[in-house]
Motif scaffolding. Structure first.
Motif, mmCIF file in Angstrom:
data_model
loop_
_atom_site.group_PDB
_atom_site.id
_atom_site.type_symbol
_atom_site.label_atom_id
_atom_site.label_comp_id
_atom_site.label_asym_id
_atom_site.label_seq_id
_atom_site.Cartn_x
_atom_site.Cartn_y
_atom_site.Cartn_z
ATOM 1 N N ASN A 111 39.292 40.538 43.265
ATOM 2 C CA ASN A 111 40.384 40.029 43.038
ATOM 3 C C ASN A 111 40.608 39.482 41.592
ATOM 4 N N VAL A 136 42.778 47.322 43.885
ATOM 5 C CA VAL A 136 43.021 46.011 43.112
ATOM 6 C C VAL A 136 44.302 46.475 41.880
ATOM 7 N N ARG A 137 45.297 45.698 41.912
ATOM 8 C CA ARG A 137 46.231 45.856 40.836
ATOM 9 C C ARG A 137 45.588 45.289 39.600
ATOM 10 N N ILE A 138 45.590 45.880 38.333
ATOM 11 C CA ILE A 138 44.845 45.421 37.248
ATOM 12 C C ILE A 138 45.904 45.071 36.251
ATOM 13 N N ASN A 139 45.450 44.335 35.048
ATOM 14 C CA ASN A 139 46.233 43.968 34.222
ATOM 15 C C ASN A 139 46.045 44.701 33.010
ATOM 16 N N ASN A 142 48.167 51.756 37.512
ATOM 17 C CA ASN A 142 47.550 50.397 37.355
ATOM 18 C C ASN A 142 46.806 49.842 38.419
ATOM 19 N N TYR A 143 46.122 50.695 39.154
ATOM 20 C CA TYR A 143 45.441 50.361 40.506
ATOM 21 C C TYR A 143 43.827 50.895 40.438
ATOM 22 N N LYS A 175 42.608 41.090 38.606
ATOM 23 C CA LYS A 175 44.205 40.879 38.527
ATOM 24 C C LYS A 175 44.524 39.970 37.274
ATOM 25 N N GLU A 176 43.686 39.211 36.883
ATOM 26 C CA GLU A 176 43.974 38.277 35.703
ATOM 27 C C GLU A 176 43.501 38.566 34.294
#
Length: 302
Positions: free
Chosen positions: A183, A213-216, A200-201, A186-187
């Motif tokens: 988690n 996880v959705r990534i930045n 983006n995952y 994500k940031e």
């Protein structure tokens, strides 16, 4: 399914006493050998082997079938050898397509060794991170790294697997801190491989538990070496095959993170068009590649 090929697979399993041994002998994957033998058993409507976790033994029907087909295939092999002896040597051109990073660093040395072993064979090596269709581009074979293709128009020959590693530069971890769970990604700035299906995952595994996880994503590229260089400069976290980042990790330029959460390994395979009369030079090349990479530690260790 090619019945003659399935018969050869059956004979090699019987001789080697195992599917793994037959796979090594024939330059195929264990799953391919198993599929051929199962297909042969289904077509004959009989069990040819008694299978246990420790060994593989012929059934009575298998013993009788082996005794009947061995002389036939041995005569066929003798005929083929006589034809080959009449040829001067293996010759011709092989047109190969492969991804850029793996092709430059790892495939090229093997191809050059192959050419020294078979000097009458010419090779056209096309390196590109664009996913090209081997049929429309007239490649003899294409090396792919990723999920199985499951394309009925192509033969997929499994070579081996490569592991992947989530890593970052020490300076990046000092600046942002080391992530403690998926988690946290994500940031944090992440470096995205442009050809990934899920964009983006990132999919990570903890034992048998999967988490997406959705990534930045701050940088995307369809070339892993570009992302490796960006990761070394501290620009973000990278999720890359160990054959790309292994050396940087060994030098301390990159540090593995979230090691309990391992991404699934990627399949390395050769794709080529079905052809019962595959040129001998192509068959020899496939076996050469299989042998070169089947025990390659750099594919599995960062």
């Amino acid at each position: 399914m090619d019945k003659l090929g399935a018969m050869r697979a059956f004979i090699n399993v019987a001789r080697q006493g195992s599917f793994a041994g037959a796979a090594r002998q024939m330059g195929l994957s264990r799953s391919q050998i198993n599929r051929q033998v199962v297909w042969l058993e289904d077509s004959l409507e009989v069990s040819l082997f008694n299978r246990t976790t420790r060994k593989v033994d012929l059934t009575h029907a298998g013993q009788a079938y082996l005794a009947n087909i061995l002389p036939v295939l041995e005569n066929l092999d003798d005929a083929e050898l006589q034809l080959q002896d009449n040829q001067q040597s293996l010759s011709g051109t092989i047109k190969i397509n492969a991804p850029m990073s793996f092709g430059l660093t790892h495939l090229t040395p093997v191809v050059l060794d192959f050419m020294q072993a078979y000097p009458q064979i010419q090779v056209q090596l096309d390196l590109s991170d664009e996913k090209r269709d081997p049929l429309s581009n007239q490649f003899d074979m294409t090396l792919r790294i990723g999920p199985p293709e499951n394309n009925p128009a192509l033969i997929e020959h499994d070579i081996t697997y490569t592991s992947r590693c989530l890593c970052a530069a020490p300076e990046f971890l000092q600046r942002y801190g080391t992530p403690g769970s998926p988690n946290d990604l994500k940031e944090l700035p992440c470096l995205q491989y442009g050809n990934l299906v899920h964009g983006n995952y990132w999919d990570l595994l903890y034992h048998n538990k999967s988490q997406r996880v959705r990534i930045n994503g701050v940088l995307s590229s369809n070339n892993g070496d570009v992302l490796k260089q960006a990761a070394i400069k501290g620009m973000g976290l990278a999720l890359l095959p160990t054959f790309i980042v292994g050396e940087a990790i060994a030098k301390g330029q990159l540090v593995p993170v979230l090691q309990a959460w391992q991404p699934a390994p990627l399949l390395i395979s050769l794709l080529y068009a079905p052809n019962r009369h595959m040129a001998m030079r192509l068959s020899v090349f496939v076996k050469y590649i299989q042998t070169a990479f089947e025990d390659a530690e750099f594919l599995l260790e960062g």
